[in-house]
Design an enzyme around this catalytic site. Structure first.
Site, PDB file in Angstrom:
ATOM      1  N   SER A  43      -1.004   1.503  -4.688  1.00 60.72           N
ATOM      2  CA  SER A  43      -1.587   0.550  -5.612  1.00 60.72           C
ATOM      3  C   SER A  43      -2.142  -0.816  -5.185  1.00 60.72           C
ATOM      4  O   SER A  43      -3.108  -1.429  -5.909  1.00 60.72           O
ATOM      5  CB  SER A  43      -0.524   0.745  -6.887  1.00 60.72           C
ATOM      6  OG  SER A  43       0.539  -0.235  -6.535  1.00 60.72           O
ATOM      7  N   ASP A 330       1.586  -7.787 -13.153  1.00 59.88           N
ATOM      8  CA  ASP A 330       2.255  -6.959 -13.987  1.00 59.88           C
ATOM      9  C   ASP A 330       3.577  -7.025 -13.204  1.00 59.88           C
ATOM     10  O   ASP A 330       3.850  -7.605 -12.516  1.00 59.88           O
ATOM     11  CB  ASP A 330       1.562  -5.457 -14.030  1.00 59.88           C
ATOM     12  CG  ASP A 330       1.477  -4.736 -13.055  1.00 59.88           C
ATOM     13  OD1 ASP A 330       2.016  -5.185 -11.926  1.00 59.88           O
ATOM     14  OD2 ASP A 330       0.517  -3.605 -12.867  1.00 59.88           O
ATOM     15  N   HIS A 333       2.799  -5.598  -9.534  1.00 53.75           N
ATOM     16  CA  HIS A 333       1.628  -6.160  -8.545  1.00 53.75           C
ATOM     17  C   HIS A 333       1.434  -7.460  -8.663  1.00 53.75           C
ATOM     18  O   HIS A 333       1.576  -8.113  -9.600  1.00 53.75           O
ATOM     19  CB  HIS A 333       0.353  -5.317  -8.826  1.00 53.75           C
ATOM     20  CG  HIS A 333       0.675  -3.855  -8.967  1.00 53.75           C
ATOM     21  ND1 HIS A 333       0.837  -3.021 -10.099  1.00 53.75           N
ATOM     22  CD2 HIS A 333       0.782  -3.085  -7.916  1.00 53.75           C
ATOM     23  CE1 HIS A 333       0.784  -1.825  -9.856  1.00 53.75           C
ATOM     24  NE2 HIS A 333       1.162  -1.533  -8.501  1.00 53.75           N
TER      25      HIS A 333
END
Ligand code: NAG
Ligand code: NAG
Ligand code: NAG
Length: 365
Positions: A43, A330, A333
């Protein structure tokens, strides 16, 4: 107009003419330092592949992700703005490599400047995708690359080998495998932690060899970050401290990875690589946040609850007004601001974080 004024005007015109010629040639030389960038990983570098996975919940194609992206819209990036893959492409003078799944099945798909195979939640192991279909594991990402390789071989003919050899192969992966191990009693029964990180390294090596067999020569490989210090880990600790065991094992894995890469150089003729110490730079950022322009190193910007890490960044979550002073976007990340610090360092930094060379040096080998 007297002669002197005319000359002055003439010279200033001429001067600006030269200046713009210079700027133009600078733009041209800046444009495209490599033919293509092929991106693999999780991600941290997914630019939207997971949007196309029908059953995956590992998605970011909803607010408030993307609020600082040029389009101000969610794209599937797990970030407020551009992520590390975008910023690397920017440095190289290329558009961001498009998500593989956005191109496949389309006849006019262009793979010429690179493709991103990265997928949120992906690991080195197939099994890190515990609930099938949540992510595209690395072995499958490499298979997808082989399909692209085949098409480009046909399109480029004699130029294909050079095209691949000069392209950048960027790989950012490993954190999800580690998280999987920490959370799985089955894996802990099967392997010691040391065996597990060794297995990660040897499986990654096998994938690098496959890429090499299909043309790759220049590898950028990121180590795993300070994963014990992400908001999702701090929130589990009463005093909001980092999980030192997580950090210990990411450091262990990184050491094994570095040794593996060092050995690979003699095994695979003609490769060059750049290893980036994400762990080291994160440690520095967290120790001296103000030196990097941050004043929030613990809490996420977007989320709900303690450290905004009890609930992920979903539409009902709140977000901080200033995304530039937060390390984390978040609970897992980094913000674009943090990704920018990483990419500046991996591209042009010293051997403090990039060994044996930085990406600018790598692409000019
Ligand atoms: C991982 O999955 C692929 C299919 O995508 C399969 O071909 C490969 O054998 C698997 N690797 C391992 C080590 O199980
Ligand atoms: C919190 O983190 C610190 C530092 O890693 C550790 O010593 C302590 O045991 C942790 N406390 C809890 C309740 O997990
Ligand atoms: C790049 O790789 C080649 C062959 O693997 C090696 O001979 C060369 O020294 C490397 N370049 C640098 C700058 O390390």
């Amino acid at each position: 107009m007297d002669a002197r004024a005319f000359l002055m005007n003439f010279f200033s015109f001429f001067f600006f003419f030269l200046l713009s010629l210079f700027a133009l040639s600078f733009e041209v030389s800046k444009a495209q330092m490599v033919p293509a960038v092929f991106v693999f990983g999780d991600s941290q570098v997914d630019v939207g592949n997971n949007n196309y996975l029908p059953v995956s919940v590992a998605k970011a194609n909803f607010p408030h992700n993307g609020i600082d992206f040029p389009t101000k819209k969610p794209t599937g990036r797990f970030c407020n703005g551009k992520n590390a893959a975008d910023l690397i492409a920017e440095k190289l003078g290329l558009p961001s490599s498009p998500p593989y799944l956005s191109l496949s099945n389309k006849k006019d798909a262009s793979y010429i400047n690179g493709v991103s195979f990265a997928s949120g939640g992906a690991g080195i192991f197939n099994s890190t995708d515990q609930v099938f279909g949540q992510a595209i594991p690395l072995p499958k990402q490499v298979e997808n690359y082989l399909a692209v390789h085949k098409i480009l071989m046909q399109q480029l003919g004699a130029g294909a080998e050079k095209h691949f050899a000069e392209s950048l192969f960027a790989i950012v992966i490993g954190s999800n495998d580690l998280f999987d191990y920490f959370g799985s009693s089955d894996l802990k029964k099967k392997y010691t932690q040391q065996q597990f990180v060794d297995l990660m390294t040897s499986n990654l090596k096998a994938q690098l060899k496959r890429l090499y067999a299909f043309g790759a020569r220049k590898f950028f490989i990121s180590g795993v970050g300070l994963i014990g210090c992400i908001p999702a880990e701090r929130v589990k600790n009463k005093t909001q401290e980092c999980n030192e065991e997580r950090n210990f094992w990411s450091d262990k894995y990184n050491q094994g990875l570095k040794a593996m890469l060092n050995g690979l150089q003699s095994e695979l003729q003609g490769i060059n690589y750049s290893y980036f110490d994400t762990y080291g730079i994160m440690q520095n950022v967290i120790q001296k946040p103000s030196a990097y322009g941050f004043n929030e190193i613990k809490a996420a910007c977007c989320g709900l609850g303690d450290l905004k890490a009890k609930v992920p960044c979903v539409p009902i979550s709140t977000y901080c007004p200033n995304r530039k002073d937060h390390v984390f976007w978040d609970l897992y990340h980094p913000t674009e601001a943090t990704a920018r610090i990483f990419v500046d360092a991996l591209f042009d930094g010293t051997t403090q974080y990039s060994v044996p060379m930085n990406v600018r040096q790598l692409v000019s080998t």
